[in-house]
Scaffold this active site. Structure first.
Site, PDB file in Angstrom:
ATOM      1  N   CYS A 172       0.891  -1.045  -0.047  1.00 56.96           N
ATOM      2  CA  CYS A 172       0.177   0.087   0.010  1.00 56.96           C
ATOM      3  C   CYS A 172       1.038   1.334  -0.034  1.00 56.96           C
ATOM      4  O   CYS A 172       2.209   1.118   0.092  1.00 56.96           O
ATOM      5  CB  CYS A 172      -0.821  -0.142   1.357  1.00 56.96           C
ATOM      6  SG  CYS A 172      -0.035   0.120   2.669  1.00 56.96           S
ATOM      7  N   ASP A 222     -11.659 -12.518 -36.356  1.00 57.21           N
ATOM      8  CA  ASP A 222     -12.405 -11.335 -36.143  1.00 57.21           C
ATOM      9  C   ASP A 222     -12.279 -10.492 -37.345  1.00 57.21           C
ATOM     10  O   ASP A 222     -11.154 -10.324 -37.810  1.00 57.21           O
ATOM     11  CB  ASP A 222     -12.206 -10.812 -34.718  1.00 57.21           C
ATOM     12  CG  ASP A 222     -12.912  -9.926 -34.323  1.00 57.21           C
ATOM     13  OD1 ASP A 222     -14.121  -9.729 -34.702  1.00 57.21           O
ATOM     14  OD2 ASP A 222     -12.535  -8.793 -33.805  1.00 57.21           O
ATOM     15  N   ASP A 267     -12.262  -9.405 -27.704  1.00 55.65           N
ATOM     16  CA  ASP A 267     -12.664 -10.767 -28.037  1.00 55.65           C
ATOM     17  C   ASP A 267     -11.930 -11.436 -27.223  1.00 55.65           C
ATOM     18  O   ASP A 267     -11.831 -12.870 -27.464  1.00 55.65           O
ATOM     19  CB  ASP A 267     -12.452 -11.192 -29.633  1.00 55.65           C
ATOM     20  CG  ASP A 267     -11.152 -10.498 -30.280  1.00 55.65           C
ATOM     21  OD1 ASP A 267     -10.149 -10.395 -29.410  1.00 55.65           O
ATOM     22  OD2 ASP A 267     -11.017 -10.240 -31.277  1.00 55.65           O
TER      23      ASP A 267
END
Lengths: 121, 792
Positions: B15, B431, B684
């Site tokens: 952190c 695609d 995709d």
């Protein structure tokens, strides 16, 4: 059949049985890693050759090869996509943070020597 | 005083408070001028005076607060590995020379046929013992060194077999030398076999030497990649150029690169332009022109111009580092085909030892005279000829060469499993947008309702025509204005094209409220009081908006492969849209009436994407391999088919929503096909993950695309066929290796046991067994290395 042949035959059968027992019926001794790291000695195999580490926690496995056999010059932990060169007499640390439980193997580069890595939940 | 700035990876940070703690601790360290810790990159950049502070002190300051700074020496460097391997090879070579020389002398003094030409002292058994002892216990020491601890752990390997085999031969020979009378009393010929023990050791070490030399070559590709890394960078600081080690470059540094120089890290070009040779990273042989705003890749070579760029990725985040990591991981993974070799090799050595014992017993009990010698020599032959190494090396060496070869050609393979499955692929789904096409569509047509009016009205008046032409242009601007305003909030590539066109036309965009993107349909939102819809036919159908007389025009545009987006407003939401210019021209044509009466469709915008240069050849190459090529797209069938026909693709999956692509892949798999899906890896990702092999086209400098099994960083679609070919060739090599390794052992171990003796009187000499054993593993490694020369 002469006496010496009978003796050889008996010793042969015993030798086969002993070899089977010695190499193939070995009981695995699991070493649970409680701290952050574990040292594995690489000499004629891995010592210890069966370790268990917790899931989700980073554990450092320190390999120290003192065996000059080229067979052992690499360690492969295929399920974690790790292939590491182990220089002679030098510590090599592999940090693992397993995300799934199960038993995985680690082997030498030629797949002759085997160790087991168990990830516990 | 010498200030240096170095960056160290920090482990154990969680952190923002970790950042403060580490910075505070570092800054308190004497000699540290500045310390900046970055939580996101988990790195600390420390500026310190080398005379007052050392890396150890920095490591200790970080360790003191519970974290770890990773210093360079924690990692075994490639150079170190290379030096050590060279040292081991030299040592091995010396042992080979000594053992073969001494073994040769013993052979000369003991081998029938040669013995007559040998000097008398070489025939003396004591001299032979003297010559054989250093070979057995110095050259062969490594066999014992591996065997003794292995036996302690109740394991065994090839060294165990060699140690057992040669020890049996040596000990028997020593017994013959020390107690010839006892041997004679047993009715045996007084004949030692020192030649067997020494020559076997010499030949096995020789085989190991060649094997080690060849094995080193299997990982050459990754060494080459590591060697590409630049050593220094010329940073512009305070107007001055300073050369600094690569480790000291931080994100945001401005770096100058001159012609012929290597680009140190990844970044964005700021000033200047140049052609850059990226072949070493992407496999693309033609230099790539770069100008302001373009990404430059570290380790590539600047060819022509001088330029400055801003470092955006350093250390392990650079493209080169990612490639090295990916290739290393792939080479560390295991192919499923290896499982059978794994299972067999874990039982192999104990089984060979059992067979050797059986051989001794059977030959001693049932063999011809001298039975003891037959039993002894055949046992040694069995132990020596067995070669588990060939089985162990068969798969990983081929995988290492295959993945390395892929990386050289810009094909990154995630793991051995992906490489294995890829050879079974018989269907490839591409695609469309961004994969087969450039993914940078451009607006080609803006058609408003009013633009069809002049023809319909049949107006002949010239002034009126001009007025209508002017009004048409301005109406088109209005259409573009509305479309661009509403698309501004969308991330779709088509939206980008429309907004870009609006910016080019300097159209002022309007404020949109209640924006909503409807996946696979389009977008909607409120402009002023008007509810606007902009999307495809499906959106119009969903909103029950009739296409009216636009139908034919839309079909014509779609048949040209253009994607047509329709702009509409819904009567139930507001008054019909009244473009400004239409209201001005309403005395000429009562367009508003037409709008109210016939349709709420306001206009349409056609967008076309350009097919990639490599797409046609890429599809062709796959078809030649007998692979079915399918295109998947959200476009309507007409547009999709028009593009597919240009590419030579016959099977098209059109109007597929982004979320449905995964289901379509599964449907094709259900047909019994092994499917590879090629996409950009971002939009995709689920479809890539669902496919048997997901292939992603690399974008920018990110190569580690999570969902992809194979990443093509060269962006060349022909590489899809190359990747399949690489997989086929690698698998062929693995199968040949395994066939050879198994075949060798299955065939020759029984021969060494003497199964061919009763019929053919054929026995295997232990010396021949050692030659066969040495060549078997060399042949497997050499066969894998042949892959490097394969045409893919």
């Amino acid at each position: 059949m002469t006496f010496d042949k009978i003796i050889v035959l008996i010793l042969g059968v015993f030798g086969i049985g002993f070899t089977y027992w010695f190499f193939l019926m070995k009981k695995e001794q699991e070493i649970a890693v409680t701290g952050d790291s574990i040292d594995i000695k690489v000499e004629g195999g891995y010592q210890p050759d069966f370790i268990s580490i917790p899931k989700g926690k980073t554990t450092k496995i320190n390999f120290m090869r003192s065996d000059p056999s080229t067979c052992l010059e690499e360690v492969v932990i295929a399920d974690f996509k790790i292939r590491k060169y182990l220089p002679l007499n030098k510590k090599v640390t592999i940090a693992l943070t397993p995300q799934k439980t199960g038993e995985f193997s680690f082997t030498c580069g030629m797949n002759m020597f085997h160790g087991k890595l168990k990830v516990t939940s | 005083m010498k200030d240096v700035k170095k960056t160290y990876p920090i482990k154990g940070m969680h952190c923002a408070s970790c950042v403060r703690v580490i910075e505070k601790s570092l800054k308190r360290t004497a000699g540290v001028k500045d310390a900046v810790v970055n939580l996101a990159t988990e790195k600390a950049t420390v500026t310190y005076d080398t005379e007052k502070c050392s890396e150890e002190q920095i490591a200790s300051a970080v360790a003191g607060v519970g974290y770890k700074a990773v210093m360079e020496q924690d990692v075994v460097s490639q150079d170190e590995e290379k030096i050590e391997k060279a040292r081991e090879l030299k040592k091995l070579r010396n042992k080979v020379v000594v053992s073969l020389f001494l073994g040769g002398l013993i052979l000369w003094g003991s081998f029938p046929g040669l013995i007559n030409t040998a000097p008398a002292f070489l025939k003396n058994f004591w001299v032979q013992l003297l010559l054989a002892t250093p070979v057995q216990f110095w050259a062969g020491w490594d066999f014992y060194r591996a065997t003794i601890p292995a036996l302690k752990h109740r394991t065994a390997n090839m060294d165990t077999l060699v140690a057992l085999g040669t020890t049996v031969a040596y000990m028997y020979s020593a017994f013959v030398t020390f107690f010839p009378d006892v041997v004679m009393g047993l009715g045996l010929e007084v004949m030692p076999y020192f030649d067997v023990a020494t020559i076997v050791i010499g030949l096995i070490l020789l085989g190991r030497y060649f094997e080690a030399a060849a094995k080193g070559k299997t990982s050459e590709a990754i060494k080459k990649l590591i060697g590409l890394q630049a050593k220094t960078a010329r940073i512009v600081r305070n107007g001055k150029e300073v050369d600094v080690p690569i480790e000291q470059v931080v994100i945001g540094d401005i770096i100058r690169v001159r012609p012929g120089e290597k680009i140190p890290v990844d970044g964005i070009l700021l000033e200047g332009e140049s052609a850059i040779d990226e072949s070493m990273i992407t496999g693309e042989s033609i230099p790539v022109e770069k100008q302001k705003g373009d990404t430059v890749i570290g380790a590539t070579i600047n060819k022509t111009g001088t330029f400055t760029y801003k470092a955006s990725k350093i250390g392990q985040d650079t493209m080169l580092a990612q490639i090295i990591k990916l290739v290393s991981e792939a080479q560390g993974s295991k192919a499923p085909i290896q499982r059978i070799a794994d299972t067999i090799s874990s039982y192999f050595v104990p089984i060979v030892i059992m067979l050797a014992i059986a051989t001794f017993a059977v030959w001693y009990v049932a063999g011809p005279n001298p039975a003891l010698l037959f039993a002894l020599l055949n046992t040694v032959a069995v132990l020596i000829i067995a070669c588990p190494c060939a089985m162990g090396l068969a798969t990983p060496t081929a995988i290492m060469v295959g993945t390395g070869l892929g990386a050289e050609k810009g094909i990154l393979i995630k793991d051995a499993e992906s490489l294995e499955i890829a050879h079974k692929v018989n269907t490839i789904i591409f695609d469309k947008t961004g994969t087969l096409t450039k993914g940078k569509p451009e607006v080609t047509d803006i058609i408003s309702l009013s633009s069809v009016i002049p023809a319909q009205a049949g107006i002949q008046n010239k002034i009126l025509k001009q007025a209508i032409a002017l009004s048409t242009r301005r109406v088109q601007d209005d259409i573009l204005c509305l479309a661009a305003s509403i698309e501004k909030g969308s991330e779709h590539p088509l939206a980008e094209a429309i907004v870009k066109r609006a910016e080019e036309e300097k159209v002022n965009l309007q404020k949109v409220s209640k924006f909503k993107a409807v996946a696979g349909h389009g977008v909607e939102g409120l402009i002023g009081k008007k509810q606007i819809y902009f999307g495809n036919r499906r959106l119009m159908e969903k909103e029950k908006i009739a296409l009216g007389s636009y139908g034919e025009q839309i079909e014509r545009l779609e048949s040209d492969g253009k994607t047509v987006m329709l702009l509409a407003t819904h009567p139930s939401h507001s008054e019909p849209f009244t473009p400004v210019i239409l209201s001005e021209a309403k005395d000429l044509i009562n367009v508003q009436d037409k709008l109210r009466e016939e349709s709420v469709l306001l206009g349409l915008i056609a967008v076309a994407d350009t097919i990639k240069e490599s797409a046609i050849a890429g599809v062709e190459a796959l078809k030649k391999k007998g692979i079915e090529v399918i295109m998947i797209t959200g476009d309507n069938p007409r547009t999709a088919n028009a593009i597919a026909s240009k590419l030579g693709i016959t099977r098209v999956l059109s109007e597929v929503l982004p979320g449905q692509k995964e289901a379509e892949v599964k449907k094709i798999q259900a047909e019994g096909k092994v499917v590879a899906m090629v996409g950009d890896g971002i939009n995709d990702a689920p479809a890539l993950a669902a496919a048997d092999v997901g292939i992603a086209m690399g974008t920018g400098t990110d190569v580690a695309i999570e969902a992809a099994d194979i990443t093509l960083i060269n962006k060349d679609l022909r590489s899809v066929a190359t990747a399949i070919e690489l997989s086929r060739k690698t698998m062929r090599t693995i199968k040949t290796n395994l066939f050879w390794a198994f075949g060798y052992n299955i065939l020759l171990i029984p021969v060494a046991m003497g199964v061919a003796y009763p019929v053919f009187h054929l026995l295997l000499s232990p010396i021949f067994a050692s030659v066969a054993m040495a060549t078997s593993s060399i042949s497997v490694v050499s066969n894998s290395l042949l892959l490097r020369k394969a045409k893919i």
